[in-house]
Design an enzyme around this catalytic site. Structure first.
Site, PDB file in Angstrom:
ATOM      1  CB  CYS A  77      -0.986  -0.037   1.166  1.00 17.70           C
ATOM      2  SG  CYS A  77      -2.348   1.139   0.992  1.00 17.70           S
ATOM      3  CG  HIS A 175      -4.047  -3.568   2.741  1.00 15.27           C
ATOM      4  ND1 HIS A 175      -3.062  -3.127   3.599  1.00 15.27           N
ATOM      5  CD2 HIS A 175      -4.653  -2.454   2.259  1.00 15.27           C
ATOM      6  CE1 HIS A 175      -3.080  -1.806   3.638  1.00 15.27           C
ATOM      7  NE2 HIS A 175      -4.031  -1.374   2.838  1.00 15.27           N
ATOM      8  CD  GLU A 177      -2.175  -6.386   5.206  1.00 19.90           C
ATOM      9  OE1 GLU A 177      -2.508  -5.220   5.489  1.00 19.90           O
ATOM     10  OE2 GLU A 177      -1.552  -6.683   4.163  1.00 19.90           O
TER      11      GLU A 177
END
Length: 193
Positions: A77, A175, A177
């Site tokens: 990001c 992202h 994650e």
């Protein structure tokens, strides 16, 4: 394997740490230049505003360290955006690793872009086992323009770079994650590079 997540006060650090643990690895958080340099893999996260984040990097000298790293580095990001040449947000000069500019989405688009979107034109070992058109999770108001180093694209009013690579440096706008199984697979692929 020593995995270091760069800690410079602008990160979604805990969720990345947990995602790495789910893959069976441990990561340490560090702002120490020597610890970062000695890692096998480095993750450069970021959430927040570009000029403030860049000031934090400069205050610790990490703006000089990151571009010299020789091991695989993954910017996530804002981390990816800071590795570019220039960011319109806060009129910020980046680290210059990627020769690309970061610009704001046009006024008619709802910003930030929040939610799931497709990645396509995948061309890197980062995407081994990932299908064209896979959905990933994004939250951003600025984007990296398409360039020679683009390795994946996304469309949101305009086609933009959702992943980028140059030598040992990788960046993803999304992202991993927070991108479910696909994100975990991409993170796992990075750790295997």
């Amino acid at each position: 394997m020593r995995i270091v997540i760069i800690d410079y006060g602008a990160g979604n650090i805990q969720s990345i740490k947990f995602a790495i643990q789910r893959l069976g690895y441990e990561a340490i958080l560090s702002s120490d230049a020597e610890e970062i340099k000695s890692a096998d893999k480095v993750i450069f996260p970021g959430v927040g505003e570009a000029s403030s984040a860049m000031k934090m990097l400069k205050s610790t000298g990490l703006d000089k360290v990151i571009p010299t790293l020789k091991q695989p580095v993954l910017g996530i990001c804002l981390g990816m955006q800071l590795m570019c040449t220039y960011c319109e947000e806060g009129d910020t000069n980046g680290l210059g690793i990627f020769h690309a500019d970061v610009v704001k989405f046009e006024n008619q688009l709802k910003v930030p872009q929040i939610g799931w979107n497709k990645i396509y034109d995948l061309r890197s070992e980062l995407f081994t086992g990932i299908s064209e058109g896979e959905f990933v999770y994004l939250v951003h108001s600025f984007y990296v323009k398409e360039c020679a180093e683009t390795i994946a694209s996304t469309e949101y009013g305009v086609e933009y770079t959702s992943a980028i690579q140059k030598d040992n440096f990788y960046g993803v706008q999304f992202h991993p994650e927070k991108s479910s199984d696909a994100g975990e697979k991409i993170l796992g692929n990075f750790l295997k590079i």
